[in-house]
Design a protein around this motif. Structure first.
Motif, PDB file in Angstrom:
ATOM      1  N   UNK A 175     -27.974 -29.532 -76.124  1.00  0.00           N
ATOM      2  CA  UNK A 175     -29.028 -28.766 -75.433  1.00  0.00           C
ATOM      3  C   UNK A 175     -28.505 -27.455 -74.852  1.00  0.00           C
ATOM      4  N   UNK A 176     -27.707 -26.765 -75.662  1.00  0.00           N
ATOM      5  CA  UNK A 176     -27.221 -25.409 -75.354  1.00  0.00           C
ATOM      6  C   UNK A 176     -26.244 -25.342 -74.189  1.00  0.00           C
ATOM      7  N   UNK A 177     -25.666 -26.469 -73.809  1.00  0.00           N
ATOM      8  CA  UNK A 177     -24.586 -26.403 -72.820  1.00  0.00           C
ATOM      9  C   UNK A 177     -23.405 -25.659 -73.440  1.00  0.00           C
ATOM     10  N   UNK A 178     -22.787 -24.790 -72.637  1.00  0.00           N
ATOM     11  CA  UNK A 178     -21.604 -24.071 -73.116  1.00  0.00           C
ATOM     12  C   UNK A 178     -20.343 -24.794 -72.646  1.00  0.00           C
ATOM     13  N   UNK A 179     -19.201 -24.336 -73.138  1.00  0.00           N
ATOM     14  CA  UNK A 179     -17.926 -24.984 -72.835  1.00  0.00           C
ATOM     15  C   UNK A 179     -17.523 -24.800 -71.376  1.00  0.00           C
ATOM     16  N   UNK A 180     -17.037 -25.862 -70.780  1.00  0.00           N
ATOM     17  CA  UNK A 180     -16.413 -25.752 -69.460  1.00  0.00           C
ATOM     18  C   UNK A 180     -14.911 -25.583 -69.642  1.00  0.00           C
ATOM     19  N   UNK A 181     -14.225 -25.203 -68.561  1.00  0.00           N
ATOM     20  CA  UNK A 181     -12.775 -25.070 -68.620  1.00  0.00           C
ATOM     21  C   UNK A 181     -12.123 -26.417 -68.969  1.00  0.00           C
ATOM     22  N   UNK A 241     -23.605 -12.929 -68.004  1.00  0.00           N
ATOM     23  CA  UNK A 241     -24.770 -12.146 -67.569  1.00  0.00           C
ATOM     24  C   UNK A 241     -25.685 -12.960 -66.662  1.00  0.00           C
ATOM     25  N   UNK A 242     -25.489 -14.280 -66.623  1.00  0.00           N
ATOM     26  CA  UNK A 242     -26.249 -15.118 -65.711  1.00  0.00           C
ATOM     27  C   UNK A 242     -27.545 -15.663 -66.272  1.00  0.00           C
ATOM     28  N   UNK A 243     -27.710 -15.613 -67.596  1.00  0.00           N
ATOM     29  CA  UNK A 243     -28.936 -16.123 -68.208  1.00  0.00           C
ATOM     30  C   UNK A 243     -29.037 -17.632 -68.034  1.00  0.00           C
ATOM     31  N   UNK A 244     -30.231 -18.100 -67.734  1.00  0.00           N
ATOM     32  CA  UNK A 244     -30.454 -19.519 -67.418  1.00  0.00           C
ATOM     33  C   UNK A 244     -30.797 -20.307 -68.669  1.00  0.00           C
ATOM     34  N   UNK A 245     -30.161 -21.471 -68.796  1.00  0.00           N
ATOM     35  CA  UNK A 245     -30.482 -22.410 -69.879  1.00  0.00           C
ATOM     36  C   UNK A 245     -31.571 -23.359 -69.386  1.00  0.00           C
ATOM     37  N   UNK A 246     -32.784 -23.154 -69.841  1.00  0.00           N
ATOM     38  CA  UNK A 246     -33.913 -23.947 -69.361  1.00  0.00           C
ATOM     39  C   UNK A 246     -33.775 -25.425 -69.712  1.00  0.00           C
ATOM     40  N   UNK A 247     -33.048 -25.726 -70.792  1.00  0.00           N
ATOM     41  CA  UNK A 247     -32.851 -27.135 -71.153  1.00  0.00           C
ATOM     42  C   UNK A 247     -31.970 -27.838 -70.121  1.00  0.00           C
TER      43      UNK A 247
END
Length: 466
Positions: A23-29, A81-87
């Motif tokens: 659901x469009x989660x990006x990578x964490x450290x 840029x701070x764009x929000x992932x609505x999912x």
């Protein structure tokens, strides 16, 4: 115990959710670090992302009236840029709605260690820009969940993720650099103040606090040298978080000592003003053990943490050059397989000390014992966990008898989960998760003990005065 006391369990997003790129989660450290190092990871963890309703229902069936969990920054904010992932927003709405459905009060942490990798690549907490990015992320959370959350936490355990990441080197970004440690530590406490500032300016309902890995400091004797070592240890273990968050003041003797060796010119008057003006409403204390110290004798700084349990028992070692040495292997004390001393008296004494110092409401936001357990059985007979919880809740009650304002207790953890560099073999849960058999959930004996204790409002605790 009053009847609005919060009884619950706690988890953290990376440690339990899994669904690491769903659901469009990006990578964490942590995703990046563990994959790069080819270490056991939280890609699936307890799969709370898909099983949250089952887990929250079991909390309610276990008599719990609150759930402490964390939001995942890389699940909510897509990019620099701070764009929000609505999912991501939608997922946490589901968690919150499920809590409401089962009569569970959410107690929500904004940051529990999983920095987005896109920020880590810019220097992570060494980069002041990340402080402002955190403020934006916090505001997104406040705006989206303000009607469903009363209790907010800015950060979980700054000391652990900063000292482990920048000084010990056993957590990402795996550096061993005191100068970086000081800078990253300051930036986190500045970000904490910025988060509180956003909360105040937005006039959001509820309250906001910070959660600290609390280890009250004791000395081996009453000599002047030991008392000096204790002060150094208290500044290192506790004061740079608690004084800064609760009083808006970094301990001046700590800054003085650091400035003699390190560059602290990055601390500006504008930072200190923001910190002074934006203090927290409450303190969350995660208590596992105290810190017993003796004066520094000789040798370089050594910080060794046991991540293997009984295979490495006795190997832990803490020396801060010129400051103090930690006593970790006293034959008169009881220790877990991971070299953690079991010392409930420390919680009683520490609560009294913290309340006298800050006069803020306190929640015990984590307390538990990690053990290697066979969960293939019908029910784990974890009498050791029951004894541990009984003795620590007893310590809390003793402190409350002395006038300390404790408002909640959260067992770590609600169910078995991924325990950072310890993987999944270090089990803390009230509910067993069989990582070898379809992540099946089975309540342990402690789950039923906790349920009965809550239903009796603490009256079944075996009381003892320490």
């Amino acid at each position: 115990m009053n009847h609005d006391f919060l009884w619950g369990g706690a988890t953290a997003s990376y440690q339990c959710e899994g669904a690491w790129k769903e659901d469009d989660k990006v990578k964490s450290m942590w995703d990046h670090y563990l994959h790069e190092e080819n270490l056991e990871n939280g890609d699936i963890a307890s799969d709370h992302y898909h099983r949250y309703e089952e887990d929250i229902r079991m909390m309610a069936e276990g008599g719990q009236n609150s759930y402490r969990f964390s939001l995942s920054w890389p699940r909510i904010i897509k990019n620099k840029e701070g764009d929000v992932n609505e999912k991501g927003i939608e997922f946490y709405h589901k968690i919150l709605d499920t809590c409401k459905k089962y009569g569970i009060e959410p107690f929500v942490t904004i940051y529990h260690w999983d920095l987005p990798q896109y920020w880590e690549e810019t220097g992570g907490w060494l980069n002041e820009e990340v402080c402002y990015a955190y403020q934006h992320y916090a505001k997104v959370c406040f705006d989206n969940f303000k009607d469903k959350i009363t209790h907010w936490v800015t950060f979980n355990e700054p000391k652990w993720f900063i000292c482990s990441g920048y000084l010990i080197g056993n957590y990402p970004p795996a550096h061993q650099n005191p100068q970086e440690t000081i800078k990253a530590a300051f930036h986190v406490m500045y970000a904490n103040a910025l988060g509180v500032k956003a909360f105040r300016e937005g006039n959001y309902p509820g309250n906001i606090g910070i959660v600290h890995s609390f280890t009250p400091v004791n000395g081996i004797d009453d000599t002047v040298e030991t008392k000096i070592a204790m002060r150094y240890a208290d500044n290192y273990c506790n004061n740079w978080i608690l004084d800064t968050a609760a009083k808006g003041e970094i301990p001046i003797d700590l800054l003085t000592a650091l400035s003699k060796i390190y560059d602290i010119s990055f601390i500006k008057p504008k930072h200190l003003k923001t910190i002074k003006e934006n203090t927290v409403d409450f303190l969350g204390l995660n208590y596992y053990s105290r810190t017993l110290v003796k004066p520094y004798t000789e040798g370089e700084t050594v910080l060794i943490v046991n991540h293997k349990g009984k295979e490495s028992k006795g190997e832990s070692k803490v020396i801060l050059k010129g400051w103090f040495e930690q006593v970790l292997h006293d034959p008169n004390m009881t220790y877990t397989e991971w070299d953690t001393e079991i010392y409930p008296k420390g919680l009683q004494e520490g609560l009294i000390e913290v309340y006298q110092r800050y006069h803020l409401p306190i929640y015990i936001t984590e307390n538990g014992v990690g053990v290697q357990e066979d969960v293939s059985v019908d029910q784990v007979q974890d009498d050791y966990r029951i004894a541990f919880m009984n003795d620590h809740i007893n310590a809390i009650m003793n402190a409350m008898d002395e006038g300390v304002d404790v408002k909640g207790y959260y067992a770590w953890s609600s169910f078995d989960l991924y325990s950072w560099k310890n993987g999944c073999k270090k089990r803390y849960g009230l509910v067993a998760v069989d990582f070898e058999d379809n992540l099946k959930r089975k309540p342990k004996k402690s789950y039923y003990w906790y349920k009965e204790m809550i239903q009796n409002n603490g009256k079944t605790i075996k009381r003892e005065k320490y």
